[in-house]
Design a protein around this motif. Structure first.
Motif, mmCIF file in Angstrom:
data_model
loop_
_atom_site.group_PDB
_atom_site.id
_atom_site.type_symbol
_atom_site.label_atom_id
_atom_site.label_comp_id
_atom_site.label_asym_id
_atom_site.label_seq_id
_atom_site.Cartn_x
_atom_site.Cartn_y
_atom_site.Cartn_z
ATOM 1 N N LYS A 5 0.858 -1.189 0.000
ATOM 2 C CA LYS A 5 0.000 0.000 0.000
ATOM 3 C C LYS A 5 0.888 1.229 0.000
ATOM 4 O O LYS A 5 2.012 1.198 0.481
ATOM 5 N N GLU A 6 0.341 2.312 -0.538
ATOM 6 C CA GLU A 6 1.091 3.564 -0.612
ATOM 7 C C GLU A 6 0.411 4.645 0.204
ATOM 8 O O GLU A 6 -0.817 4.659 0.351
ATOM 9 N N CYS A 7 1.202 5.577 0.690
ATOM 10 C CA CYS A 7 0.716 6.751 1.410
ATOM 11 C C CYS A 7 -0.214 7.527 0.476
ATOM 12 O O CYS A 7 0.106 7.740 -0.696
ATOM 13 N N LEU A 8 -1.356 7.948 0.988
ATOM 14 C CA LEU A 8 -2.323 8.685 0.174
ATOM 15 C C LEU A 8 -1.795 10.042 -0.294
ATOM 16 O O LEU A 8 -2.290 10.598 -1.261
ATOM 17 N N TYR A 9 -0.795 10.570 0.398
ATOM 18 C CA TYR A 9 -0.277 11.885 0.032
ATOM 19 C C TYR A 9 0.995 11.815 -0.818
ATOM 20 O O TYR A 9 1.053 12.380 -1.899
#
Length: 126
Positions: A5-9
């Motif tokens: 998963k990746e950071c939303l920002y």
């Protein structure tokens, strides 16, 4: 097979809890600020903010419980008479609009628009 998963920002890979959305508090804060800029203020917030501003202005200009002020002065501060919480009608038939405990009545004297400012009184309950 592992799902990353990746950071939303900032889109960096997230490590730690599986429900994590941001890599650090700064990214979370920056993301929330970005969202607030992209999405206009909700209707409820707009109304609530205007009511709070109107109340603050009426309170500031009405220190003694009754006052008179030119409409242009209140409007220049951001007052909007279309936002009020309730009204009260006196025996003469004048309708005072109230923002919580502070009321106003529009009057014209010598072609000058004014507001008569009042504070809610116990006798107005009847």
């Amino acid at each position: 097979m592992r799902i990353y998963k990746e950071c939303l920002y900032c889109n960096k890979e997230l490590k730690g809890r599986t429900d994590k959305k941001f890599c650090d508090p700064q990214c979370k804060s920056a993301y929330q600020y970005q969202q607030s800029q992209e999405h206009p203020e909700r209707f409820y917030n707009r109304v609530d903010n205007q009511l709070k501003l109107n109340r603050r202005l009426l309170k500031n200009f009405n220190k003694a419980g009754k006052a008179t002020i030119r409409t242009e002065q209140l409007h220049s501060e951001g007052f909007n008479p279309n936002y009020f919480t309730h009204y009260w009608k006196n025996q003469k038939g004048d309708v005072y609009l109230f923002v919580y405990e502070f009321g106003f009545l529009k009057r014209s004297e010598n072609n000058i628009e004014k507001y008569i400012l009042v504070q809610w009184q116990e006798y107005m309950n009847h």
